[in-house]
Design a protein around this motif. Structure first.
Motif, mmCIF file in Angstrom:
data_model
loop_
_atom_site.group_PDB
_atom_site.id
_atom_site.type_symbol
_atom_site.label_atom_id
_atom_site.label_comp_id
_atom_site.label_asym_id
_atom_site.label_seq_id
_atom_site.Cartn_x
_atom_site.Cartn_y
_atom_site.Cartn_z
ATOM 1 N N GLU A 1 -2.421 -3.347 -9.790
ATOM 2 C CA GLU A 1 -2.650 -3.221 -8.415
ATOM 3 C C GLU A 1 -1.555 -3.414 -7.482
ATOM 4 O O GLU A 1 -1.463 -2.735 -6.497
ATOM 5 C CB GLU A 1 -3.757 -4.540 -7.892
ATOM 6 N N GLN A 2 -0.628 -4.488 -7.448
ATOM 7 C CA GLN A 2 0.728 -4.746 -7.085
ATOM 8 C C GLN A 2 1.695 -3.433 -7.365
ATOM 9 O O GLN A 2 2.019 -3.057 -6.334
ATOM 10 C CB GLN A 2 1.271 -5.893 -7.470
ATOM 11 N N SER A 3 1.551 -2.977 -8.498
ATOM 12 C CA SER A 3 2.350 -1.873 -8.823
ATOM 13 C C SER A 3 2.026 -0.640 -7.998
ATOM 14 O O SER A 3 2.748 0.124 -7.678
ATOM 15 C CB SER A 3 2.272 -1.486 -10.279
ATOM 16 N N GLU A 4 0.651 -0.413 -7.929
ATOM 17 C CA GLU A 4 0.186 0.785 -7.159
ATOM 18 C C GLU A 4 0.516 0.926 -5.524
ATOM 19 O O GLU A 4 0.670 1.774 -5.082
ATOM 20 C CB GLU A 4 -1.348 0.869 -7.356
ATOM 21 N N LYS A 5 0.416 -0.444 -5.254
ATOM 22 C CA LYS A 5 0.893 -0.825 -3.678
ATOM 23 C C LYS A 5 2.580 -0.365 -3.381
ATOM 24 O O LYS A 5 2.859 0.159 -2.654
ATOM 25 C CB LYS A 5 0.646 -2.193 -3.220
ATOM 26 N N ILE A 6 3.175 -0.956 -4.404
ATOM 27 C CA ILE A 6 4.779 -0.636 -4.420
ATOM 28 C C ILE A 6 5.223 0.618 -4.584
ATOM 29 O O ILE A 6 6.066 1.177 -3.854
ATOM 30 C CB ILE A 6 5.495 -1.516 -5.317
ATOM 31 N N THR B 1 7.323 2.939 -12.441
ATOM 32 C CA THR B 1 6.802 1.794 -11.485
ATOM 33 C C THR B 1 6.775 0.505 -12.294
ATOM 34 O O THR B 1 7.529 -0.002 -13.360
ATOM 35 C CB THR B 1 5.279 2.252 -11.358
#
Length: 277
Positions: free
Chosen positions: A203-208, A216
Motif C-alpha cells: 500500500e505504501q509502495s503504491e502511494k510513493i 518500487t
C-alpha cells in the motif's frame, strides 16, 4: 564436498558436540528445555499487546483456512525468524567460544557451527510442533501440510547455516562482527513482515510510486530473503495452501548460494583458524 565428507566421517564427534550444546544451553536452569518455548511465547504476548491492541495493525484472514488470529499470524513468522537469528548468532560465536579446543585437537572445524545449528533445530522443531497443535485446535488443516513444512524448514536451515559459516570466520578475524550483526538483525527484523502483513508495504509502495526506474519500494522490499521465507511458512501454516512458486524458487536459490559461499569461505580459512584465534 570435502567438508561434507569430513563431517560424514565424524558422526560421533558431531553427535557429542550437539549433545553438549543442548545440555549446556539451559544448564542449571529450573525450566531447562522449556525455555525454548517460554521465550517465543513471551515475545508473542508482548508483540500481540503492542501491535494488535495498541497500534491495531490489520492482518489478513487466512485463505482458505479462514483463520484470523494475530497471535497465530505472528508466531508463523516469529518462530522461523527466531531460528534464523539463533543459528547465525550461535554459529558466529562457535569458533571463538571453542578456542582452546581448536588449538589443541584436530577435527573438522565446521562441526562446531553445525552442532550449534543442530541443537537449535531440536528446540525449533518442538516449537513448531506446539504451533501445529495450536493451529489444529483453532480449526486449521495445518497438519496436512507437515511434509511441505519440513522441506521449508530444511531450506531455512541451509540458508541460516550458510550465513553462520560466513559469520563464524568473520568473527574470528573481526570481533566487532557480533556487535554489527546484532544491530543488523534488529533492523532486519522490522524489514521482514513478522509483526505486520506484506500488504501494508504494498500500500505504501503504491502511494510513493517508482523509486529507481520502474523499481518500487515493494520491489526492493521483496529482495529480502527472509521476507520470502516468512511467506512460505505463512502460506503453509496460516493459509493452508501451497506457497507461490517464485518465492519457493527464490528461497531455494538463497539457500544454495549461502551454503556454497559459506562452505567455500570457511574451507579457505579453516587451516588458519588456530593461528587467528
Amino acid at each position: 564436498m570435502t567438508m561434507v565428507r569430513e563431517l560424514r566421517a565424524a558422526p560421533e564427534l558431531l553427535a557429542n558436540l550437539t549433545r553438549r550444546e543442548v545440555k549446556g544451553k539451559y544448564k542449571r536452569t529450573v525450566l531447562g528445555q522449556l525455555w525454548s518455548l517460554v521465550n517465543p511465547l513471551a515475545q508473542m504476548i508482548i508483540f500481540t499487546a503492542v501491535f494488535s491492541f495498541v497500534l491495531r495493525v490489520p492482518i489478513p484472514t487466512g485463505d482458505p483456512s479462514g483463520l484470523h488470529n494475530f497471535a497465530v499470524f505472528l508466531l508463523c513468522g516469529l518462530l522461523p525468524w527466531g531460528f534464523f537469528v539463533n543459528v547465525i548468532n550461535g554459529g558466529m560465536d562457535s569458533l571463538v567460544a571453542n578456542e582452546n579446543l581448536i588449538k589443541k585437537v584436530a577435527f573438522p572445524r565446521a562441526a562446531l557451527p553445525l552442532a550449534s545449528a543442530f541443537s537449535l533445530t531440536l528446540s525449533w522443531s518442538i516449537e513448531m510442533v506446539v504451533l501445529l497443535v495450536a493451529l489444529t485446535v483453532l480449526g486449521a488443516a495445518s497438519l496436512l501440510w507437515t511434509p511441505a513444512l519440513v522441506l521449508v524448514m530444511a531450506l531455512l536451515f541451509a540458508f541460516a547455516f550458510g550465513v553462520a559459516l560466513l559469520l563464524s570466520v568473520a568473527n574470528v578475524y573481526f570481533r566487532d562482527t557480533q556487535h554489527f550483526v546484532g544491530i543488523l538483525t534488529q533492523a532486519w527484523f522490522y524489514a521482514t513482515p513478522i509483526v505486520y502483513p506484506t500488504s501494508l508495504v504494498l500500500e505504501q509502495s503504491e502511494k510513493i510510486g517508482s523509486l529507481i526506474g520502474s523499481w518500487t519500494l515493494y520491489d526492493f522490499y521483496r529482495l529480502n530473503p527472509m521476507e520470502r521465507f516468512v511467506e512460505l511458512f505463512r502460506s503453509l501454516l496460516y493459509d493452508n495452501r501451497w506457497p507461490p512458486l517464485d518465492s519457493t524458487l527464490y528461497c531455494v536459490a538463497w539457500a544454495l548460494v549461502a551454503l556454497v559461499v559459506g562452505a567455500a569461505v570457511f574451507r579457505r580459512h579453516e587451516k588458519k583458524l588456530a593461528e587467528a584465534l
